[in-house]
Design a protein around this motif. Structure first.
Motif, PDB file in Angstrom:
ATOM      1  N   ASP A 174       0.805  -1.223   0.000  1.00 23.72           N
ATOM      2  CA  ASP A 174       0.000   0.000   0.000  1.00 23.72           C
ATOM      3  C   ASP A 174       0.838   1.273   0.000  1.00 23.72           C
ATOM      4  O   ASP A 174       0.357   2.330   0.426  1.00 23.72           O
ATOM      5  N   MET A 175       2.081   1.186  -0.461  1.00 22.62           N
ATOM      6  CA  MET A 175       2.844   2.410  -0.665  1.00 22.62           C
ATOM      7  C   MET A 175       2.168   3.218  -1.766  1.00 22.62           C
ATOM      8  O   MET A 175       1.708   2.671  -2.769  1.00 22.62           O
ATOM      9  N   ILE A 176       2.077   4.540  -1.575  1.00 20.87           N
ATOM     10  CA  ILE A 176       1.468   5.434  -2.551  1.00 20.87           C
ATOM     11  C   ILE A 176       2.524   6.210  -3.315  1.00 20.87           C
ATOM     12  O   ILE A 176       2.446   6.358  -4.535  1.00 20.87           O
ATOM     13  N   ALA A 177       3.507   6.729  -2.593  1.00 20.47           N
ATOM     14  CA  ALA A 177       4.554   7.537  -3.211  1.00 20.47           C
ATOM     15  C   ALA A 177       5.845   7.388  -2.417  1.00 20.47           C
ATOM     16  O   ALA A 177       5.821   7.146  -1.210  1.00 20.47           O
ATOM     17  N   TYR A 178       6.970   7.548  -3.127  1.00 21.03           N
ATOM     18  CA  TYR A 178       8.277   7.385  -2.499  1.00 21.03           C
ATOM     19  C   TYR A 178       9.278   8.297  -3.189  1.00 21.03           C
ATOM     20  O   TYR A 178       9.720   8.019  -4.303  1.00 21.03           O
ATOM     21  N   TRP A 179       9.593   9.396  -2.517  1.00 16.93           N
ATOM     22  CA  TRP A 179      10.587  10.327  -3.042  1.00 16.93           C
ATOM     23  C   TRP A 179      11.917  10.045  -2.351  1.00 16.93           C
ATOM     24  O   TRP A 179      12.110  10.383  -1.181  1.00 16.93           O
ATOM     25  N   GLN A 180      12.839   9.445  -3.080  1.00 16.09           N
ATOM     26  CA  GLN A 180      14.152   9.135  -2.518  1.00 16.09           C
ATOM     27  C   GLN A 180      15.038  10.379  -2.426  1.00 16.09           C
ATOM     28  O   GLN A 180      15.995  10.396  -1.655  1.00 16.09           O
ATOM     29  N   LEU A 181      14.719  11.400  -3.233  1.00 11.49           N
ATOM     30  CA  LEU A 181      15.407  12.693  -3.189  1.00 11.49           C
ATOM     31  C   LEU A 181      16.911  12.571  -3.438  1.00 11.49           C
ATOM     32  O   LEU A 181      17.718  13.225  -2.790  1.00 11.49           O
ATOM     33  N   GLU A 182      17.264  11.731  -4.402  1.00  8.19           N
ATOM     34  CA  GLU A 182      18.672  11.512  -4.734  1.00  8.19           C
ATOM     35  C   GLU A 182      19.113  12.299  -5.966  1.00  8.19           C
ATOM     36  O   GLU A 182      20.242  12.133  -6.434  1.00  8.19           O
ATOM     37  N   GLU A 183      18.241  13.145  -6.491  1.00  9.43           N
ATOM     38  CA  GLU A 183      18.576  13.903  -7.695  1.00  9.43           C
ATOM     39  C   GLU A 183      19.783  14.800  -7.463  1.00  9.43           C
ATOM     40  O   GLU A 183      19.904  15.442  -6.418  1.00  9.43           O
ATOM     41  N   ILE A 184      20.657  14.853  -8.455  1.00 11.01           N
ATOM     42  CA  ILE A 184      21.844  15.706  -8.359  1.00 11.01           C
ATOM     43  C   ILE A 184      21.688  16.985  -9.172  1.00 11.01           C
ATOM     44  O   ILE A 184      22.512  17.890  -9.077  1.00 11.01           O
ATOM     45  N   ILE A 185      20.627  17.048  -9.979  1.00 13.43           N
ATOM     46  CA  ILE A 185      20.285  18.262 -10.711  1.00 13.43           C
ATOM     47  C   ILE A 185      18.951  18.752 -10.175  1.00 13.43           C
ATOM     48  O   ILE A 185      17.968  17.999 -10.129  1.00 13.43           O
ATOM     49  N   THR A 186      18.902  20.005  -9.740  1.00 13.03           N
ATOM     50  CA  THR A 186      17.689  20.512  -9.114  1.00 13.03           C
ATOM     51  C   THR A 186      16.587  20.743 -10.141  1.00 13.03           C
ATOM     52  O   THR A 186      16.842  20.913 -11.330  1.00 13.03           O
ATOM     53  N   GLY A 187      15.348  20.733  -9.648  1.00 13.58           N
ATOM     54  CA  GLY A 187      14.208  21.043 -10.505  1.00 13.58           C
ATOM     55  C   GLY A 187      13.063  20.081 -10.335  1.00 13.58           C
ATOM     56  O   GLY A 187      11.952  20.471  -9.999  1.00 13.58           O
ATOM     57  N   THR A 188      13.317  18.794 -10.571  1.00 15.81           N
ATOM     58  CA  THR A 188      12.279  17.783 -10.425  1.00 15.81           C
ATOM     59  C   THR A 188      12.778  16.648  -9.540  1.00 15.81           C
ATOM     60  O   THR A 188      13.976  16.347  -9.506  1.00 15.81           O
ATOM     61  N   TYR A 189      11.822  15.987  -8.861  1.00 17.39           N
ATOM     62  CA  TYR A 189      12.152  14.955  -7.879  1.00 17.39           C
ATOM     63  C   TYR A 189      11.211  13.776  -8.107  1.00 17.39           C
ATOM     64  O   TYR A 189       9.998  13.884  -7.895  1.00 17.39           O
ATOM     65  N   ALA A 190      11.779  12.672  -8.545  1.00 18.91           N
ATOM     66  CA  ALA A 190      10.988  11.540  -8.990  1.00 18.91           C
ATOM     67  C   ALA A 190      10.346  10.793  -7.835  1.00 18.91           C
ATOM     68  O   ALA A 190      10.966  10.556  -6.802  1.00 18.91           O
ATOM     69  N   ASP A 191       9.095  10.427  -8.025  1.00 13.72           N
ATOM     70  CA  ASP A 191       8.442   9.443  -7.174  1.00 13.72           C
ATOM     71  C   ASP A 191       8.850   8.088  -7.735  1.00 13.72           C
ATOM     72  O   ASP A 191       8.350   7.660  -8.770  1.00 13.72           O
ATOM     73  N   SER A 192       9.754   7.409  -7.061  1.00 17.34           N
ATOM     74  CA  SER A 192      10.313   6.174  -7.605  1.00 17.34           C
ATOM     75  C   SER A 192       9.398   4.981  -7.426  1.00 17.34           C
ATOM     76  O   SER A 192       9.745   3.867  -7.824  1.00 17.34           O
ATOM     77  N   PHE A 193       8.208   5.199  -6.866  1.00  9.71           N
ATOM     78  CA  PHE A 193       7.224   4.115  -6.776  1.00  9.71           C
ATOM     79  C   PHE A 193       6.108   4.301  -7.791  1.00  9.71           C
ATOM     80  O   PHE A 193       5.667   3.351  -8.425  1.00  9.71           O
ATOM     81  N   ASP A 194       5.635   5.542  -7.925  1.00 10.02           N
ATOM     82  CA  ASP A 194       4.514   5.807  -8.825  1.00 10.02           C
ATOM     83  C   ASP A 194       4.782   7.139  -9.521  1.00 10.02           C
ATOM     84  O   ASP A 194       5.899   7.640  -9.499  1.00 10.02           O
ATOM     85  N   GLY A 195       3.777   7.736 -10.107  1.00  6.02           N
ATOM     86  CA  GLY A 195       3.995   8.886 -10.970  1.00  6.02           C
ATOM     87  C   GLY A 195       3.823  10.243 -10.336  1.00  6.02           C
ATOM     88  O   GLY A 195       3.595  11.226 -11.046  1.00  6.02           O
ATOM     89  N   HIS A 196       3.961  10.339  -9.007  1.00  5.52           N
ATOM     90  CA  HIS A 196       3.732  11.622  -8.339  1.00  5.52           C
ATOM     91  C   HIS A 196       5.025  12.443  -8.265  1.00  5.52           C
ATOM     92  O   HIS A 196       5.456  12.851  -7.189  1.00  5.52           O
TER      93      HIS A 196
END
Length: 267
Positions: free
Chosen positions: A23-45
């Motif tokens: 039942d995970m909904i979203a997961y932002w690992q926040l490992e981006e090295i370029i600022t601007g966007t931050y991927a939800d590595s579980f779903d599309g949020h």
């Protein structure tokens, strides 16, 4: 011979999803090295900076994290029905944080949501009066309650914070570093939904902003109440590890894959 290339954004397989907590909904690992966007590595949020005020990539609890400046850095994930919960629904918010300020002048938010068209208002962060964790939860009708933690979150150390709404049993709970620090019985007549309000990361969309000063990492949202044992596992057994079993690492929606000399991707 092996060649390595940058591949476009990864697509999760069933095995990837099963490797993450139920039942995970979203997961932002926040490992981006370029600022601007931050991927939800579980779903599309996927989340993005609000304007040009972006956090800075730094070392996190697990690989990379994002340093918020406590002044104007702000990240939003768009409104989604996945973040809408009914009055008796269960949900959980999980985050690793490390405060880096010098003095608190106002509450500071890790994750929150506010809709000015209703009374929806909730947040998880630090109470400026106590320097401890806070979980404030108000429904669309303004029914509200909050929990205060015990542990000082402004000591510069890494802390694991989990806020839980156990609607099934009519409770709200707050955990810090694997231990439950507060619990209340609370029922609501209305839910926590909005068609327009973004999910705020590192701030709250209000006049004061309530900007967080420090590093955030491994933010996860679940559509159920995490159990005490799961939370302990994520803290005690999961220190330095992701919540999921080796999910692909998102760096601005790209990851590295190995190829052989003919261009075939190797497993």
């Amino acid at each position: 011979d092996l060649d390595w290339k940058i591949s476009p954004a990864w697509t999760e397989s069933t095995s990837d999803l099963n490797a993450c907590p139920a039942d995970m909904i979203a997961y932002w690992q926040l490992e981006e090295i370029i600022t601007g966007t931050y991927a939800d590595s579980f779903d599309g949020h996927d989340a993005a900076c609000v304007g040009d005020a972006c956090p800075a990539p730094v070392s996190g609890k697990v690989s990379g994290g994002q340093l918020f400046d406590g002044a104007d850095d702000a990240v939003d994930a768009p409104a989604s029905p996945d973040f809408d919960w009914g009055p008796a629904d269960d949900f959980s918010i999980e985050v690793w944080m490390q405060w880096s300020g010098t003095a608190m002048t106002d509450n500071e938010v890790f994750l929150g949501r506010d809709d000015a068209s209703t009374d929806l208002h909730w947040w998880v962060g630090i109470n400026s009066l106590t320097s401890t964790a806070d979980f404030y939860l108000a429904s669309t009708l303004g029914e509200d309650d909050k929990l205060d933690g015990i542990t000082d979150l402004t000591d510069g150390a890494w802390h694991h914070v989990v806020a839980v709404r156990d609607g099934t049993n009519g409770k709200i709970l707050l955990y810090v570093d694997g231990a439950m620090e507060a619990e209340k019985n609370k029922t609501y007549a209305a839910g926590f939904d909005s068609a327009t309000a973004a999910l705020n990361i590192g701030w709250q969309n209000l006049a004061h902003g309530y900007h967080f000063n420090g590093v955030l990492d491994e933010i996860a949202v679940y559509g159920r109440a995490l159990s005490a044992s799961e939370i302990q596992d994520h803290y005690y057994d999961g220190i330095g590890q992701s919540y999921c079993n080796d999910p692909p690492t998102a760096e601005n929606d790209e990851f590295i894959v190995p190829e052989d000399s003919t261009g075939n991707v190797l497993n």
